[in-house]
Design a protein around this motif. Structure first.
Motif, PDB file in Angstrom:
ATOM      1  N   LEU A 196       0.816  -1.216   0.000  1.00  0.00           N
ATOM      2  CA  LEU A 196       0.000   0.000   0.000  1.00  0.00           C
ATOM      3  C   LEU A 196       0.850   1.267   0.000  1.00  0.00           C
ATOM      4  O   LEU A 196       0.412   2.305  -0.507  1.00  0.00           O
ATOM      5  CB  LEU A 196      -0.940   0.021   1.213  1.00  0.00           C
ATOM      6  N   ILE A 197       2.058   1.187   0.539  1.00  0.00           N
ATOM      7  CA  ILE A 197       2.940   2.358   0.517  1.00  0.00           C
ATOM      8  C   ILE A 197       3.195   2.776  -0.929  1.00  0.00           C
ATOM      9  O   ILE A 197       3.095   3.957  -1.287  1.00  0.00           O
ATOM     10  CB  ILE A 197       4.269   2.063   1.240  1.00  0.00           C
ATOM     11  N   ALA A 198       3.516   1.793  -1.774  1.00  0.00           N
ATOM     12  CA  ALA A 198       3.788   2.090  -3.183  1.00  0.00           C
ATOM     13  C   ALA A 198       2.526   2.575  -3.896  1.00  0.00           C
ATOM     14  O   ALA A 198       2.589   3.484  -4.736  1.00  0.00           O
ATOM     15  CB  ALA A 198       4.343   0.850  -3.879  1.00  0.00           C
ATOM     16  N   VAL A 199       1.380   1.988  -3.571  1.00  0.00           N
ATOM     17  CA  VAL A 199       0.116   2.400  -4.191  1.00  0.00           C
ATOM     18  C   VAL A 199      -0.209   3.843  -3.793  1.00  0.00           C
ATOM     19  O   VAL A 199      -0.589   4.662  -4.639  1.00  0.00           O
ATOM     20  CB  VAL A 199      -1.034   1.458  -3.788  1.00  0.00           C
TER      21      VAL A 199
ATOM     22  N   SER B 171      -0.348   2.654 -13.592  1.00  0.00           N
ATOM     23  CA  SER B 171       0.786   1.962 -12.963  1.00  0.00           C
ATOM     24  C   SER B 171       0.313   0.754 -12.166  1.00  0.00           C
ATOM     25  O   SER B 171       0.963  -0.301 -12.163  1.00  0.00           O
ATOM     26  CB  SER B 171       1.568   2.927 -12.057  1.00  0.00           C
ATOM     27  N   GLN B 172      -0.831   0.886 -11.512  1.00  0.00           N
ATOM     28  CA  GLN B 172      -1.352  -0.228 -10.711  1.00  0.00           C
ATOM     29  C   GLN B 172      -2.038  -1.275 -11.585  1.00  0.00           C
ATOM     30  O   GLN B 172      -2.016  -2.464 -11.268  1.00  0.00           O
ATOM     31  CB  GLN B 172      -2.296   0.305  -9.633  1.00  0.00           C
TER      32      GLN B 172
ATOM     33  N   ILE C 244     -10.322   3.360   3.454  1.00  0.00           N
ATOM     34  CA  ILE C 244     -11.682   2.869   3.707  1.00  0.00           C
ATOM     35  C   ILE C 244     -12.211   2.126   2.473  1.00  0.00           C
ATOM     36  O   ILE C 244     -12.832   1.068   2.580  1.00  0.00           O
ATOM     37  CB  ILE C 244     -12.615   4.028   4.116  1.00  0.00           C
ATOM     38  N   VAL C 245     -11.933   2.681   1.290  1.00  0.00           N
ATOM     39  CA  VAL C 245     -12.328   2.005   0.044  1.00  0.00           C
ATOM     40  C   VAL C 245     -11.638   0.649  -0.053  1.00  0.00           C
ATOM     41  O   VAL C 245     -12.258  -0.360  -0.410  1.00  0.00           O
ATOM     42  CB  VAL C 245     -11.981   2.889  -1.182  1.00  0.00           C
ATOM     43  N   CYS C 246     -10.357   0.616   0.280  1.00  0.00           N
ATOM     44  CA  CYS C 246      -9.590  -0.629   0.258  1.00  0.00           C
ATOM     45  C   CYS C 246     -10.179  -1.648   1.229  1.00  0.00           C
ATOM     46  O   CYS C 246     -10.397  -2.814   0.875  1.00  0.00           O
ATOM     47  CB  CYS C 246      -8.134  -0.336   0.611  1.00  0.00           C
ATOM     48  N   TYR C 247     -10.436  -1.212   2.458  1.00  0.00           N
ATOM     49  CA  TYR C 247     -11.015  -2.099   3.469  1.00  0.00           C
ATOM     50  C   TYR C 247     -12.380  -2.628   3.020  1.00  0.00           C
ATOM     51  O   TYR C 247     -12.675  -3.812   3.170  1.00  0.00           O
ATOM     52  CB  TYR C 247     -11.186  -1.356   4.794  1.00  0.00           C
TER      53      TYR C 247
ATOM     54  N   TYR D 254      -6.363  -1.603  -6.051  1.00  0.00           N
ATOM     55  CA  TYR D 254      -5.169  -0.753  -6.118  1.00  0.00           C
ATOM     56  C   TYR D 254      -5.288   0.379  -7.146  1.00  0.00           C
ATOM     57  O   TYR D 254      -4.975   1.527  -6.827  1.00  0.00           O
ATOM     58  CB  TYR D 254      -3.923  -1.590  -6.422  1.00  0.00           C
ATOM     59  N   PRO D 255      -5.738   0.103  -8.373  1.00  0.00           N
ATOM     60  CA  PRO D 255      -5.872   1.226  -9.330  1.00  0.00           C
ATOM     61  C   PRO D 255      -6.866   2.279  -8.861  1.00  0.00           C
ATOM     62  O   PRO D 255      -6.682   3.469  -9.122  1.00  0.00           O
ATOM     63  CB  PRO D 255      -6.367   0.536 -10.616  1.00  0.00           C
TER      64      PRO D 255
END
Length: 196
Positions: free
Chosen positions: A46-49, A64-65, A139-142, A100-101
């Motif tokens: 997630l750091i890179a994202v 990129s993602q 939050i979207v990721c979760y 990720y995107p």
């Protein structure tokens, strides 16, 4: 004049392609910094994202993602634990990877607003905005990851939260703090150097 315009466009496209590949590679590298603690590993991906979204233009950030995911789908071992394949996306952590995107897109769009309205504001206001943008994307990721895990595992949403969100909150807050510090200290300089 027309030739100069074409040259500038080509140069911008090359820059975008290089940055896209670079951040896809960053995501692949950071994905390998992981600790398998259960059905969902602790990962630094997630750091890179986040940084892709915070540093890159909108299309390049999301692309990129997408490149990262496509590399994994075609068999390049870019996912955590040097794994690859479409089956990985269909597994319990697939929802986190597939979003990720979207995370990169949300953050990059947020930084467009940041550049227009907040770039000259006091440090505290800029930091609060960046943190807020990352919290929204988290939050979207979760939500996406937990919903996917619920469908995949057949467990209740509450049980999925206890397995896929609660153990990661402290680490994810630390990632947000780190990315905020990096963004505030390096983004403007990088923009001037790379000119994206």
């Amino acid at each position: 004049m027309e030739q100069k315009t074409v040259s500038v466009k080509t140069s911008a496209q090359i820059r975008a392609a290089v940055l896209c590949g670079l951040f896809a590679a960053f995501t692949a590298v950071f994905s390998q910094i992981s600790l398998p603690i259960g059905p969902v590993p602790i990962s630094c991906s997630l750091i890179a994202v986040y940084l892709a979204g915070l540093f890159l233009p909108v299309k390049t950030a999301a692309l990129s993602q997408l490149v990262y995911l496509l590399l994994g789908i075609i068999g390049v071992p870019v996912f955590a634990g040097f794994q690859s394949g479409a089956a990985r996306l269909a597994g319990p952590t697939g929802g986190y990877l597939l979003v990720y995107p979207v995370i990169a897109l949300i953050l990059s769009l947020s930084m467009v607003i940041y550049d227009k309205k907040l770039a000259r504001k006091p440090l505290a206001a800029r930091a609060a905005y960046i943190v807020s943008a990352m919290l929204v994307s988290l939050i979207v990721c979760y939500a996406a990851g937990t919903a996917w895990f619920t469908v995949f595992s057949g467990s209740s949403f509450q049980k999925a939260l206890s397995l896929t969100v609660v153990p990661f909150i402290a680490g994810d807050i630390a990632k947000i703090v780190l990315c905020t510090v990096v963004t505030l200290s390096a983004r403007e300089r990088l923009k001037k150097t790379v000119k994206f």
